[in-house]
Design a protein around this motif. Structure first.
Motif, mmCIF file in Angstrom:
data_model
loop_
_atom_site.group_PDB
_atom_site.id
_atom_site.type_symbol
_atom_site.label_atom_id
_atom_site.label_comp_id
_atom_site.label_asym_id
_atom_site.label_seq_id
_atom_site.Cartn_x
_atom_site.Cartn_y
_atom_site.Cartn_z
ATOM 1 N N THR A 40 0.713 -1.089 0.096
ATOM 2 C CA THR A 40 -0.127 0.019 0.018
ATOM 3 C C THR A 40 0.945 1.191 -0.060
ATOM 4 O OG1 THR A 40 -1.547 -1.204 1.362
ATOM 5 C CG2 THR A 40 -1.817 1.261 1.176
ATOM 6 N N GLY A 41 1.832 1.296 0.781
ATOM 7 C CA GLY A 41 2.857 2.442 0.843
ATOM 8 C C GLY A 41 3.558 2.568 -0.504
ATOM 9 N N LEU A 42 4.173 1.495 -1.186
ATOM 10 C CA LEU A 42 4.657 1.682 -2.482
ATOM 11 C C LEU A 42 3.623 2.164 -3.397
ATOM 12 C CD1 LEU A 42 7.037 -1.530 -2.866
ATOM 13 C CD2 LEU A 42 7.856 0.953 -2.757
ATOM 14 N N GLY A 43 2.432 1.657 -3.444
ATOM 15 C CA GLY A 43 1.371 2.288 -4.346
ATOM 16 C C GLY A 43 1.012 3.582 -3.973
ATOM 17 N N GLY A 44 0.974 4.065 -2.836
ATOM 18 C CA GLY A 44 0.705 5.586 -2.688
ATOM 19 C C GLY A 44 2.276 6.257 -2.935
ATOM 20 N N PHE A 45 3.321 6.018 -2.766
ATOM 21 C CA PHE A 45 4.578 6.467 -3.186
ATOM 22 C C PHE A 45 4.545 6.797 -4.872
ATOM 23 C CE2 PHE A 45 8.943 6.608 -4.715
ATOM 24 C CZ PHE A 45 9.320 7.581 -3.957
ATOM 25 N N VAL A 46 4.234 5.923 -5.389
ATOM 26 C CA VAL A 46 4.107 5.936 -6.951
ATOM 27 C C VAL A 46 2.969 7.006 -7.355
ATOM 28 C CG1 VAL A 46 3.539 4.644 -9.200
ATOM 29 C CG2 VAL A 46 5.095 3.590 -7.491
ATOM 30 N N GLY A 72 -2.046 9.935 -3.025
ATOM 31 C CA GLY A 72 -0.852 9.265 -2.510
ATOM 32 C C GLY A 72 -0.693 9.416 -1.193
ATOM 33 N N VAL A 73 -0.822 10.511 -0.727
ATOM 34 C CA VAL A 73 -0.752 10.853 0.896
ATOM 35 C C VAL A 73 -1.655 10.132 1.722
ATOM 36 C CG1 VAL A 73 -1.077 12.720 2.666
ATOM 37 C CG2 VAL A 73 0.214 13.248 0.555
ATOM 38 N N VAL A 74 -3.141 10.096 1.229
ATOM 39 C CA VAL A 74 -3.894 8.876 1.811
ATOM 40 C C VAL A 74 -3.437 7.636 1.802
ATOM 41 C CG1 VAL A 74 -6.235 8.155 1.724
ATOM 42 C CG2 VAL A 74 -5.830 10.608 1.349
ATOM 43 N N LEU A 75 -2.990 7.053 0.577
ATOM 44 C CA LEU A 75 -2.467 5.675 0.657
ATOM 45 C C LEU A 75 -1.235 5.511 1.607
ATOM 46 C CD1 LEU A 75 -3.053 5.108 -3.026
ATOM 47 C CD2 LEU A 75 -4.072 3.857 -1.125
ATOM 48 N N LEU A 80 0.634 3.449 6.921
ATOM 49 C CA LEU A 80 1.009 3.543 8.279
ATOM 50 C C LEU A 80 -0.019 3.070 9.390
ATOM 51 C CD1 LEU A 80 3.017 6.904 8.358
ATOM 52 C CD2 LEU A 80 3.846 4.787 8.784
ATOM 53 N N LEU A 81 -1.117 3.446 8.989
ATOM 54 C CA LEU A 81 -2.165 2.795 9.834
ATOM 55 C C LEU A 81 -2.286 1.356 9.867
ATOM 56 C CD1 LEU A 81 -4.437 3.757 11.492
ATOM 57 C CD2 LEU A 81 -6.140 3.794 9.348
ATOM 58 N N ILE A 82 -2.020 0.737 8.838
ATOM 59 C CA ILE A 82 -2.057 -0.731 8.729
ATOM 60 C C ILE A 82 -0.909 -1.449 9.526
ATOM 61 C CG2 ILE A 82 -1.769 -2.642 7.024
ATOM 62 C CD1 ILE A 82 -3.503 -0.927 4.969
ATOM 63 N N ALA A 96 -7.775 2.087 1.557
ATOM 64 C CA ALA A 96 -6.744 1.913 0.404
ATOM 65 C C ALA A 96 -7.380 1.553 -0.775
ATOM 66 C CB ALA A 96 -5.767 0.886 0.997
ATOM 67 N N VAL A 97 -8.156 0.431 -0.908
ATOM 68 C CA VAL A 97 -8.623 -0.029 -2.094
ATOM 69 C C VAL A 97 -9.541 0.906 -2.813
ATOM 70 C CG1 VAL A 97 -10.264 -1.707 -3.363
ATOM 71 C CG2 VAL A 97 -8.610 -2.509 -1.386
ATOM 72 N N ILE A 98 -10.454 1.725 -2.088
ATOM 73 C CA ILE A 98 -11.230 2.668 -2.808
ATOM 74 C C ILE A 98 -10.077 3.839 -3.320
ATOM 75 C CG2 ILE A 98 -12.786 4.510 -2.390
ATOM 76 C CD1 ILE A 98 -14.304 2.497 -0.258
#
Length: 158
Positions: A40-46, A72-75, A80-82, A96-98
């Motif tokens: 999830t963090g990598l997806g948000g980073f991209v 990206g910030v939300v992801l 971090l929450l996960i 994260a999926v939405i």
């Protein structure tokens, strides 16, 4: 001319601390959905940093860049929450999926599909993760059953 075998590495205080730190990290990692948070963090980073690329490489400039940065910030916050609050993994996984799916129309095709796929993968892994139940220890001694003796049958006189 004889060749001596290499000597065994001595276990000094640094090696012992390193081993303890690795074991502690491994235990910590196994008590939470670690890989879901990583994906999830990598997806948000991209998704976050793709709009920050040079103008020639961005597919959509303007509101898509802002939406991409927000997604990206939300992801990354959900990652971090996960990681830090595994009890909230269901909510964070769904968000994260939405957000990953919403990044497709809002942000450069969801980080050129890579960020979207990684965030959906991580969110679904977080939702599906179950904490490992502690293994039951076996007793070292076997349980001994008393031997049942057969009841004597009549010997002839009634």
């Amino acid at each position: 001319m004889t060749i001596e075998p290499p000597s065994e590495p001595t276990e000094g205080p640094t090696r012992g601390r390193t081993l303890r730190a690795r074991r502690a990290f491994r235990h910590w990692r196994r008590t939470r959905p670690f890989w879901a948070a990583v994906w999830t963090g990598l997806g948000g980073f991209v998704i976050l940093f793709l709009p920050l690329a040079p103008l020639g490489k961005i597919l959509q400039v303007g509101i898509g860049g802002i939406a991409g940065m927000a997604g990206g910030v939300v992801l990354m916050a959900m990652a971090l929450l996960i990681l830090l609050l595994p009890g909230q993994r269901h909510t964070a996984g769904v968000i994260a999926v939405i957000t990953g799916v919403a990044s497709f129309p809002l942000s450069n095709l969801g980080g050129l599909f890579v960020g979207m796929v990684l965030s959906v993968l991580g969110g679904s892994m977080a939702f599906a993760w179950l904490p490992e139940k502690p293994t039951k220890r076996r007793r070292s001694a076997r349980r001994i059953r008393p031997v049942e003796t057969p009841l004597p049958t009549g010997s002839g006189s009634a």
